[in-house]
Design an enzyme around this catalytic site. Sequence first.
Site, PDB file in Angstrom:
ATOM      1  CB  ILE A  12     123.227  -7.222  54.485  1.00 36.02           C
ATOM      2  CG1 ILE A  12     121.916  -5.481  52.992  1.00 36.02           C
ATOM      3  CG2 ILE A  12     123.898  -7.526  53.654  1.00 36.02           C
ATOM      4  CD1 ILE A  12     123.078  -4.613  53.185  1.00 36.02           C
ATOM      5  CG  ASP A  13     119.707  -9.773  58.513  1.00 32.98           C
ATOM      6  OD1 ASP A  13     119.529 -10.031  57.320  1.00 32.98           O
ATOM      7  OD2 ASP A  13     120.377  -9.756  59.388  1.00 32.98           O
ATOM      8  CE  LYS A  14     112.295  -3.034  58.905  1.00 33.27           C
ATOM      9  NZ  LYS A  14     110.794  -2.807  59.280  1.00 33.27           N
TER      10      LYS A  14
END
Length: 303
Positions: A138-140
């Site tokens: 998942i994104d930062k």
Amino acid sequence: MKEFTYKIDLEDEEERIDKWISNTLQTLSRSYIQKLIKENNVFVNGKAQKASYRIKADDVIRFQIPDASEPSIPAEEIPLSILYEDEDVLIVDKPKNMVVHPAPGHYNGTLVNAVMFHCKENLSGINGILRPGIVHRIDKDTTGSLIVCKNDTAHQFVASQLKEHSITRKYRAIVHGRLAVEEGTINAPIGRDEKERKKMAVNEKNGKPAVTHYKVLKTFREYSYIECRLETGRTHQIRVHMASIGHPLLGDMVYGNRKTNYHLEGQTLHAMTIGLKLPSTGEYLEISAPLPAYFEHLLEILE
């Protein structure tokens, strides 16, 4: 060293070999596959080929994945919020501003650094030395549930569920505007943006199939609080899909770029619920990560 052998069907003819392997074995990134090809670990009918090779019906593809070497990235004692753990998998609640795995120039402070400390020697090596244990991302700036695999058998078991879209993945998000319908499905392929290569976009010509189901949970004056269920898991899928129908995520300056009075650090997106069959028992487990404090506070403000 692991070895894989496949025979090409007529329906796959003329596809690039790197793209075909990426679609067939989704546990491997496209860049890692291209690296394997460049290092002459991929053969077609006994001959090494380039990434641009167009496969043909009845081609026999054989490729080798070298054994993972010792990670050169450090284990770091970083606190983890653990939602579930057994001998095969670890499910963590990833905080905001934490990158999932190291990349050139960024080898510290990632989730991988943290799980290396927590799991010691027990992490799968399928995705290489920079991504031990990582089967999806998942994104930062996205918070929430993430599966980490402790061994290669567990990794392959979980990856097969990802490939057949049987893992439950439900997200919570706040988007701009009021949606016209309470529930809907976005079925639009996602690939690289043709003009801005660092971004993803709905790409009918070169994109991969992508399906997002959404449901409105609450409506505010200028925003909607929604749940999104992923059927596929393309890069930035929810962000791209919601922006494509005119409802970008609040705080998303890449795909939305709309001004807001709220001081946010990236998109308001939370991977709340994840459900999978456990490698050791085959039993189905579904677990949820609570909304982070900033998200709950924001909902109170919008109320």
